[in-house]
Design an enzyme around this catalytic site. Structure first.
Site, short mmCIF file in Angstrom:
data_model
loop_
_atom_site.label_atom_id
_atom_site.label_comp_id
_atom_site.label_asym_id
_atom_site.label_seq_id
_atom_site.Cartn_x
_atom_site.Cartn_y
_atom_site.Cartn_z
N ALA A 35 9.40 97.26 35.11
CA ALA A 35 9.78 97.35 36.52
C ALA A 35 10.10 95.94 37.02
O ALA A 35 9.47 94.97 36.60
CB ALA A 35 8.63 97.93 37.34
N ASP A 36 11.10 95.84 37.89
CA ASP A 36 11.34 94.54 38.51
C ASP A 36 10.62 94.53 39.87
O ASP A 36 9.95 95.50 40.24
CB ASP A 36 12.84 94.25 38.64
CG ASP A 36 13.59 95.27 39.50
OD1 ASP A 36 12.97 95.92 40.37
OD2 ASP A 36 14.81 95.41 39.30
N SER A 37 10.75 93.44 40.60
CA SER A 37 9.99 93.31 41.85
C SER A 37 10.42 94.37 42.88
O SER A 37 9.58 94.88 43.62
CB SER A 37 10.13 91.91 42.43
OG SER A 37 11.49 91.59 42.64
N ASP A 63 11.51 97.42 42.14
CA ASP A 63 10.87 98.66 41.68
C ASP A 63 9.41 98.70 42.13
O ASP A 63 8.93 99.73 42.60
CB ASP A 63 10.91 98.76 40.15
CG ASP A 63 12.30 98.97 39.58
OD1 ASP A 63 13.13 99.61 40.25
OD2 ASP A 63 12.55 98.48 38.46
#
Length: 75
Positions: A33-35, A37
């Site tokens: 997950a990125d920030s 997400d």
């Protein structure tokens, strides 16, 4: 509760296999997950459980287990 949290995370990340999500999974390291997400997942959990998770708390979550414990303790 863990099962529902897994469903929310999988839905937000577009994951088909819920078996990839464990109590020890990291949103960033294991589930990629990125920030953005992570923020969307926190917002979905806040809506689902009708709680507010402060940014400082959310930033301290290291695993899905941390998220589950926080929600259980603050419902």
């Amino acid at each position: 509760m863990f099962e529902r949290i897994k469903e929310i995370i999988a839905e937000q990340l577009g994951l088909d296999d819920l078996e990839d999500i464990t109590m020890d999974s990291s949103l960033i390291d294991d589930l990629e997950a990125d920030s953005l997400d992570a923020v969307e997942i926190i917002m979905a959990l806040e809506d689902e459980y009708d709680i507010e998770i402060p940014d400082e708390e959310a930033e301290s979550f290291k695993s899905i287990g941390d998220i589950c414990r926080y929600i259980e303790d603050n419902q």
